[in-house]
Design an enzyme around this catalytic site. Structure first.
Site, short mmCIF file in Angstrom:
data_model
loop_
_atom_site.label_atom_id
_atom_site.label_comp_id
_atom_site.label_asym_id
_atom_site.label_seq_id
_atom_site.Cartn_x
_atom_site.Cartn_y
_atom_site.Cartn_z
N LEU A 1 5.94 1.81 4.14
CA LEU A 1 6.37 0.45 3.78
C LEU A 1 7.32 0.45 2.58
CD1 LEU A 1 2.98 -1.43 4.30
CD2 LEU A 1 4.95 -1.37 5.84
N GLY A 2 7.77 1.63 2.19
CA GLY A 2 8.80 1.73 1.15
C GLY A 2 8.28 1.47 -0.26
N SER A 3 7.00 1.79 -0.52
CA SER A 3 6.46 1.46 -1.86
C SER A 3 7.19 2.21 -2.97
CB SER A 3 4.95 1.70 -1.92
OG SER A 3 4.66 3.06 -1.97
N SER A 4 7.52 3.49 -2.75
CA SER A 4 8.16 4.25 -3.83
C SER A 4 9.55 3.69 -4.14
CB SER A 4 8.23 5.75 -3.51
OG SER A 4 8.94 5.96 -2.32
N ALA A 5 10.30 3.34 -3.10
CA ALA A 5 11.63 2.75 -3.33
C ALA A 5 11.50 1.41 -4.03
CB ALA A 5 12.38 2.59 -2.00
N ALA A 6 10.52 0.60 -3.60
CA ALA A 6 10.35 -0.73 -4.20
C ALA A 6 9.96 -0.62 -5.68
CB ALA A 6 9.31 -1.53 -3.43
N PRO B 1 0.83 -1.20 0.00
CA PRO B 1 0.00 0.00 0.00
C PRO B 1 0.88 1.27 0.00
CG PRO B 1 -0.24 -1.19 2.09
CD PRO B 1 0.68 -2.00 1.22
N ASP C 1 15.24 3.64 2.98
CA ASP C 1 14.19 2.87 2.29
C ASP C 1 14.77 2.04 1.15
OD1 ASP C 1 12.46 4.13 3.94
OD2 ASP C 1 11.11 4.85 2.38
N GLY D 1 2.22 5.12 0.66
CA GLY D 1 2.17 6.13 1.71
C GLY D 1 1.97 5.56 3.11
#
Ligand code: PMV
Length: 316
Positions: A106-111, A101, A152, A103
């Site tokens: 959980l590091g979504s942008s880096a992943a 999810p 991240d 924001g």
């Protein structure tokens, strides 16, 4: 019909969790982060007719030139990666799917950036080194977070727990016994950029007060590292509770996160704290065993969590 045979490549990257040290890491203090492999980003790259680069994601579907502003970092990451590869022979279709999810700390942008770079390198059959990956991801992260510490992208690309301090070599973290965690998503998007900025603003006005919390968080990270190595879950839990208190004093927790942290503790967690930027996003709770994890997860859902995950950090 494609004149050339279709070629498909996949890039993946997992989520990450900051155990301790978010925010203080921005001020040069150490932090510990875990790979969180249950949720991940998958990028599928295919060749298509023509020269266009088509993006397909949950938020946007269309040519790269028209990518919305909030996804600018992703568009830039594709272009920069192709530059590094010195490749742009045919049209590309790039599909991004994610179970992380956005924001939520959980590091979504880096992943996403890591999976994109991995997918494009795989598509062009090129080996990818960390020294090629990191600058590309860092650039994408600057679009998402302004001036990120870098934790991240290192955690989302690492297979093992990391000890991270700005400008220093990343170190591994010894885990003396398995540790069980429950992660709960508040269901609310946190704004890491404004949370980091709010601490910076306070720091400029009252440096002593902020410095006290930052120094304490750095100290707690060191104590947690030792307790992890000793397999001492009670001590780790206690330090996590203290860290949440300091993050609250820094103004990056909120009522919703405090309620989740309290619900986890009441249900028997050894310790609980927010994880990531705060002001929304997720909390994590340390539990004695998986059975208790189920009880804590149920209590978190009762207290309003949108979803929960349980995971174990193995001895290493
Ligand atoms: O991206 P988030 O929400 O997990 O936050 C990263 C951790 C911070 O310390 C708050 C910011 C940073 O750049 O290190």
């Amino acid at each position: 019909m494609l004149e050339t045979p279709q070629k498909v490549a996949v890039g993946r990257a997992h989520s990450k969790l900051i155990l301790i040290g978010e925010h203080s890491v921005v001020y040069g203090k150490p932090a510990i982060a875990f790979p969180f492999k249950q949720i991940e980003v998958k990028v599928t790259v295919k060749n298509i007719e023509g020269n266009a680069i088509q993006i397909e994601s949950p938020f946007y579907k269309g040519p790269i030139e028209l990518i919305p502003e909030k996804m600018e970092g992703i568009g830039d990451c594709v272009i920069q990666t192709l530059k590094v590869l010195e490749k742009r022979s045919s049209g590309l279709h790039i599909q991004i799917t994610s179970s992380i999810p956005i924001g939520r700390g959980l590091g979504s942008s880096a992943a996403i950036a890591i999976a994109l770079v991995r997918g494009l390198f795989a598509f062009f059959n090129q080996e990818l080194s960390d020294s090629q990956l990191m600058p590309l991801v860092e650039r994408a992260e600057k679009f998402a977070h302004g001036t990120p510490s870098g934790i991240d992208m290192i955690a989302a690309s690492s297979a093992n727990p990391i000890w991270f301090q700005k400008q220093q070599e990343v170190e591994s973290v010894k885990i003396g016994a398995p540790f069980h965690f429950v992660v709960a998503d508040s269901g609310r998007i946190g704004d890491t950029y404004s949370a980091v900025k709010s601490i910076r603003d306070k720091y400029e006005m009252k440096p002593e007060k902020i410095e006290e919390s930052i120094t304490l968080l750095g100290q707690l990270a060191k104590e947690v590292r030792l307790a992890l190595a000793a397999g001492d879950s009670k001590k780790v839990g206690d330090k996590l509770n203290q860290a949440h208190q300091q993050l609250d004093l820094l103004g990056v927790s909120d009522q919703g996160l405090d309620d989740l942290v309290n619900a986890a503790r009441t249900a028997g967690a050894l310790g609980a704290k927010l994880t990531g930027g705060g002001r929304g996003g997720c909390i994590l709770a340390l539990v004695e065993n998986e059975k208790l994890g189920k009880k804590v997860a149920d209590a978190l859902v009762q207290a309003g969590a949108a979803q929960t995950w349980q995971f174990t950090i193995a001895k290493c």
